[in-house]
Scaffold this motif. Structure first.
Motif, mmCIF file in Angstrom:
data_model
loop_
_atom_site.group_PDB
_atom_site.id
_atom_site.type_symbol
_atom_site.label_atom_id
_atom_site.label_comp_id
_atom_site.label_asym_id
_atom_site.label_seq_id
_atom_site.Cartn_x
_atom_site.Cartn_y
_atom_site.Cartn_z
ATOM 1 N N PRO A 4 -43.018 90.865 47.728
ATOM 2 C CA PRO A 4 -42.519 91.208 49.065
ATOM 3 C C PRO A 4 -41.015 90.971 49.117
ATOM 4 N N GLY A 5 -40.301 91.894 49.710
ATOM 5 C CA GLY A 5 -38.857 91.766 49.772
ATOM 6 C C GLY A 5 -38.167 92.406 48.588
ATOM 7 N N GLY A 6 -38.934 93.023 47.676
ATOM 8 C CA GLY A 6 -38.350 93.754 46.563
ATOM 9 C C GLY A 6 -38.018 92.911 45.351
ATOM 10 N N GLY A 7 -38.462 91.668 45.276
ATOM 11 C CA GLY A 7 -38.164 90.812 44.130
ATOM 12 C C GLY A 7 -38.916 91.254 42.890
ATOM 13 N N ASN A 8 -38.286 91.197 41.745
ATOM 14 C CA ASN A 8 -38.903 91.567 40.483
ATOM 15 C C ASN A 8 -39.170 90.290 39.700
ATOM 16 N N MET A 9 -40.431 90.004 39.423
ATOM 17 C CA MET A 9 -40.829 88.758 38.769
ATOM 18 C C MET A 9 -40.191 88.628 37.388
ATOM 19 N N MET A 12 -36.613 87.670 37.710
ATOM 20 C CA MET A 12 -36.514 86.282 38.166
ATOM 21 C C MET A 12 -36.790 85.317 37.023
ATOM 22 N N MET A 13 -37.771 85.620 36.192
ATOM 23 C CA MET A 13 -38.099 84.754 35.057
ATOM 24 C C MET A 13 -36.950 84.732 34.055
ATOM 25 N N LYS A 14 -36.341 85.889 33.820
ATOM 26 C CA LYS A 14 -35.211 85.955 32.894
ATOM 27 C C LYS A 14 -34.044 85.123 33.422
ATOM 28 N N GLN A 15 -33.788 85.223 34.700
ATOM 29 C CA GLN A 15 -32.715 84.443 35.314
ATOM 30 C C GLN A 15 -33.014 82.945 35.205
ATOM 31 N N ALA A 16 -34.265 82.566 35.438
ATOM 32 C CA ALA A 16 -34.645 81.154 35.343
ATOM 33 C C ALA A 16 -34.465 80.635 33.920
ATOM 34 N N GLN A 17 -34.826 81.439 32.919
ATOM 35 C CA GLN A 17 -34.645 81.037 31.525
ATOM 36 C C GLN A 17 -33.176 80.867 31.190
ATOM 37 N N GLN A 18 -32.336 81.768 31.678
ATOM 38 C CA GLN A 18 -30.899 81.671 31.423
ATOM 39 C C GLN A 18 -30.322 80.419 32.073
ATOM 40 N N MET A 19 -30.768 80.124 33.280
ATOM 41 C CA MET A 19 -30.294 78.929 33.972
ATOM 42 C C MET A 19 -30.750 77.669 33.256
#
Length: 104
Positions: A4-9, A12-19
Motif C-alpha cells: 500500500p502506498g506504492g512501496g516495493n519490497m 526496500m530490502m536492497k536499501q536495508a542491506q546497503q544501510m
C-alpha cells in the motif's frame, strides 16, 4: 510485490542491506581510547571491541594488583565507549529510515 502506498519490497530490502553494510563499515572505523589511574594505563580499542593497544606508565608496574585493576578499568571503559559510539551510529542510521526509536 507492491505494498500500500506504492512501496516495493525488493527495493526496500536492497536499501536495508546497503544501510546495514554502511553501518558495519562505520562501526569498524570506530576507535576509542580509555584511561585509568590518572592516565597510568591507557587502552585503545576498535569498533569490534578488539584491543589495539595498551600503554602502561612504568611507575604503575611496581604493584601488580593495582596494575591489574587499572588495566581492567581502562578496558571496561573502552568497551563502554565502543558500545556508546555503536549505539549513536545505529540510532542515526535507523532514524534516517523513519523507524520509531527503540525498534532495534
Amino acid at each position: 510485490m507492491k505494498f500500500p502506498g506504492g512501496g516495493n519490497m525488493q527495493a526496500m530490502m536492497k536499501q536495508a542491506q546497503q544501510m546495514q553494510q554502511r553501518l558495519q563499515e562505520e562501526i569498524a572505523a570506530i576507535r576509542v581510547e580509555a584511561s585509568a589511574g590518572g592516565g597510568m594505563v591507557t587502552v585503545k580499542m576498535d569498533g569490534q571491541k578488539h584491543c589495539t593497544g595498551v600503554v602502561i606508565d612504568p611507575e604503575a608496574a611496581g604493584d601488580a594488583e593495582m596494575l591489574s585493576d587499572m588495566v581492567m578499568a581502562a578496558f571496561n571503559e573502552a568497551v563502554r565507549k565502543v558500545e556508546d559510539e555503536t549505539q549513536k551510529k545505529t540510532a542515526g542510521m535507523l532514524g534516517g529510515m523513519g523507524l520509531p526509536p527503540g525498534l532495534f
